[in-house]
Design a protein around this motif. Sequence first.
Motif, PDB file in Angstrom:
ATOM      1  N   THR A  12       0.614  -1.367   0.131  1.00 32.22           N
ATOM      2  CA  THR A  12      -0.411  -0.359   0.004  1.00 32.22           C
ATOM      3  C   THR A  12       0.561   1.438  -0.774  1.00 32.22           C
ATOM      4  OG1 THR A  12      -1.499  -1.169   1.618  1.00 32.22           O
ATOM      5  CG2 THR A  12      -1.446   1.064   1.254  1.00 32.22           C
ATOM      6  N   ALA A  13       2.023   1.124   0.562  1.00 34.91           N
ATOM      7  CA  ALA A  13       2.856   2.855   1.019  1.00 34.91           C
ATOM      8  C   ALA A  13       3.128   2.399  -0.522  1.00 34.91           C
ATOM      9  CB  ALA A  13       3.928   2.223   1.943  1.00 34.91           C
ATOM     10  N   ALA A  14       3.996   1.872  -0.921  1.00 35.27           N
ATOM     11  CA  ALA A  14       4.749   1.926  -2.559  1.00 35.27           C
ATOM     12  C   ALA A  14       3.654   2.558  -3.546  1.00 35.27           C
ATOM     13  CB  ALA A  14       5.018   0.271  -3.459  1.00 35.27           C
ATOM     14  N   ALA A  15       1.785   1.467  -3.027  1.00 32.64           N
ATOM     15  CA  ALA A  15       1.098   2.154  -4.185  1.00 32.64           C
ATOM     16  C   ALA A  15       0.622   4.617  -4.279  1.00 32.64           C
ATOM     17  CB  ALA A  15      -0.163   1.352  -4.447  1.00 32.64           C
ATOM     18  N   ALA A  16       1.060   3.787  -2.473  1.00 37.15           N
ATOM     19  CA  ALA A  16       0.175   5.680  -2.351  1.00 37.15           C
ATOM     20  C   ALA A  16       1.676   6.503  -2.766  1.00 37.15           C
ATOM     21  CB  ALA A  16       0.134   5.829  -0.905  1.00 37.15           C
ATOM     22  N   MET A  17       3.281   5.703  -2.616  1.00 35.04           N
ATOM     23  CA  MET A  17       4.135   6.609  -3.063  1.00 35.04           C
ATOM     24  C   MET A  17       4.416   7.725  -3.891  1.00 35.04           C
ATOM     25  SD  MET A  17       7.891   7.226  -2.587  1.00 35.04           S
ATOM     26  CE  MET A  17       8.244   6.333  -1.038  1.00 35.04           C
ATOM     27  N   ALA A  18       3.479   5.588  -5.388  1.00 32.84           N
ATOM     28  CA  ALA A  18       3.745   6.322  -7.165  1.00 32.84           C
ATOM     29  C   ALA A  18       2.809   7.123  -6.897  1.00 32.84           C
ATOM     30  CB  ALA A  18       3.696   5.250  -7.761  1.00 32.84           C
ATOM     31  N   PHE A 143      -8.769  -5.496  10.407  1.00 33.29           N
ATOM     32  CA  PHE A 143      -9.592  -4.144  10.317  1.00 33.29           C
ATOM     33  C   PHE A 143      -7.995  -2.657   9.677  1.00 33.29           C
ATOM     34  CE2 PHE A 143     -10.274   0.734  10.646  1.00 33.29           C
ATOM     35  CZ  PHE A 143     -11.156   0.787  10.454  1.00 33.29           C
ATOM     36  N   VAL A 144      -7.123  -2.932  10.792  1.00 33.58           N
ATOM     37  CA  VAL A 144      -6.211  -2.014   9.508  1.00 33.58           C
ATOM     38  C   VAL A 144      -5.842  -3.105   8.037  1.00 33.58           C
ATOM     39  CG1 VAL A 144      -3.959  -1.644   9.544  1.00 33.58           C
ATOM     40  CG2 VAL A 144      -4.937  -1.368  11.540  1.00 33.58           C
ATOM     41  N   ALA A 145      -6.139  -4.396   8.204  1.00 36.30           N
ATOM     42  CA  ALA A 145      -5.355  -4.630   6.594  1.00 36.30           C
ATOM     43  C   ALA A 145      -6.947  -4.298   5.878  1.00 36.30           C
ATOM     44  CB  ALA A 145      -5.352  -6.385   6.696  1.00 36.30           C
ATOM     45  N   PHE A 146      -7.672  -4.743   6.204  1.00 33.71           N
ATOM     46  CA  PHE A 146      -8.920  -3.912   5.237  1.00 33.71           C
ATOM     47  C   PHE A 146      -8.589  -3.097   4.847  1.00 33.71           C
ATOM     48  CE2 PHE A 146     -13.279  -3.228   4.677  1.00 33.71           C
ATOM     49  CZ  PHE A 146     -13.619  -3.937   3.753  1.00 33.71           C
ATOM     50  N   MET A 147      -8.584  -2.030   5.614  1.00 35.49           N
ATOM     51  CA  MET A 147      -8.002  -0.256   5.228  1.00 35.49           C
ATOM     52  C   MET A 147      -7.082  -0.770   4.523  1.00 35.49           C
ATOM     53  SD  MET A 147     -10.882   1.023   6.112  1.00 35.49           S
ATOM     54  CE  MET A 147     -11.270   2.404   5.782  1.00 35.49           C
ATOM     55  N   LEU A 148      -6.002  -0.779   4.384  1.00 31.26           N
ATOM     56  CA  LEU A 148      -5.292  -1.007   3.772  1.00 31.26           C
ATOM     57  C   LEU A 148      -5.197  -1.680   2.308  1.00 31.26           C
ATOM     58  CD1 LEU A 148      -2.020  -2.024   6.018  1.00 31.26           C
ATOM     59  CD2 LEU A 148      -2.323   0.016   4.647  1.00 31.26           C
ATOM     60  N   ILE A 149      -5.815  -2.766   2.226  1.00 32.83           N
ATOM     61  CA  ILE A 149      -6.486  -3.353   0.674  1.00 32.83           C
ATOM     62  C   ILE A 149      -7.317  -2.045   0.381  1.00 32.83           C
ATOM     63  CG2 ILE A 149      -7.484  -5.160  -0.211  1.00 32.83           C
ATOM     64  CD1 ILE A 149      -6.467  -6.914   2.192  1.00 32.83           C
ATOM     65  N   GLY A 150      -8.182  -2.071   0.611  1.00 31.50           N
ATOM     66  CA  GLY A 150      -9.654  -0.674   0.477  1.00 31.50           C
ATOM     67  C   GLY A 150      -7.682   0.602  -0.272  1.00 31.50           C
ATOM     68  N   ALA A 151      -8.022   0.689   0.533  1.00 35.75           N
ATOM     69  CA  ALA A 151      -7.153   2.207  -0.333  1.00 35.75           C
ATOM     70  C   ALA A 151      -5.502   1.447  -1.510  1.00 35.75           C
ATOM     71  CB  ALA A 151      -5.463   2.411   1.028  1.00 35.75           C
ATOM     72  N   THR A 152      -5.493   0.591  -1.350  1.00 33.62           N
ATOM     73  CA  THR A 152      -4.755  -0.479  -2.699  1.00 33.62           C
ATOM     74  C   THR A 152      -5.243  -0.180  -3.894  1.00 33.62           C
ATOM     75  OG1 THR A 152      -3.212  -1.227  -0.943  1.00 33.62           O
ATOM     76  CG2 THR A 152      -2.377  -1.604  -2.704  1.00 33.62           C
ATOM     77  N   VAL A 153      -6.625  -0.942  -3.188  1.00 31.86           N
ATOM     78  CA  VAL A 153      -7.319  -1.049  -4.488  1.00 31.86           C
ATOM     79  C   VAL A 153      -7.331   0.353  -4.941  1.00 31.86           C
ATOM     80  CG1 VAL A 153      -9.637  -1.645  -5.486  1.00 31.86           C
ATOM     81  CG2 VAL A 153      -8.127  -2.469  -4.127  1.00 31.86           C
ATOM     82  N   PHE A 158      -7.631   4.347  -9.378  1.00 29.21           N
ATOM     83  CA  PHE A 158      -7.617   5.810  -9.972  1.00 29.21           C
ATOM     84  C   PHE A 158      -6.114   6.667 -10.112  1.00 29.21           C
ATOM     85  CE2 PHE A 158     -11.082   5.427  -7.267  1.00 29.21           C
ATOM     86  CZ  PHE A 158     -12.320   5.417  -8.084  1.00 29.21           C
ATOM     87  N   GLY A 159      -5.065   5.642 -10.096  1.00 33.46           N
ATOM     88  CA  GLY A 159      -3.691   6.137 -10.161  1.00 33.46           C
ATOM     89  C   GLY A 159      -3.211   6.248 -11.569  1.00 33.46           C
TER      90      GLY A 159
END
Length: 159
Positions: A12-18, A143-153, A158-159
């Motif tokens: 997720t962090a790598a996807a967010a950074m990109a 819950f944290v893992a689920f939120m991270l997966i949602g953010a990655t998607v 949209f990236g």
Amino acid sequence: MTGPTHIIGGFTAAAAMAYFNAISVEQPIIYYSASLFGALIPDICHPRSMVGRALPVVSTVLLRTFGHRAFTHSLLFLLGIYWLLNWLPVYSTDVTLGLLSGVVSHFILDAMTSQGIRLFYPLKTRVRFPFTTKTGSLLGERFVAFMLIGATVYFFTFG
């Protein structure tokens, strides 16, 4: 947090950074692989972690020398990794950015636990979020893992 959550967090962090920095990733497989590895490296100080089980002698020495979530969860460690990566004979921006984003994600996730991290090692101060969860907890960590997966998607959609 446990290894699987750290892996999701690193990705997720790598996807967010990109996504947020419009990084030009030349070799996505290298970039994202480095982020997954970086997300696990800080727990080398714990013999039962994924990396600790792979390198038990190194893990035990680090645990006895520094303790858990101390040096390997600090800005000093992050700077050390950055410095070492810049001294490699073959420098790769994809490896550097991926690895560092994974390590930072690890720090953030462990700061969400009640134990926190010693971000400013060698100072003894622990950094943690005001809201915390117990490592491996059924509700909190999932819950944290689920939120991270949602953010990655989101980042990939949209990236």
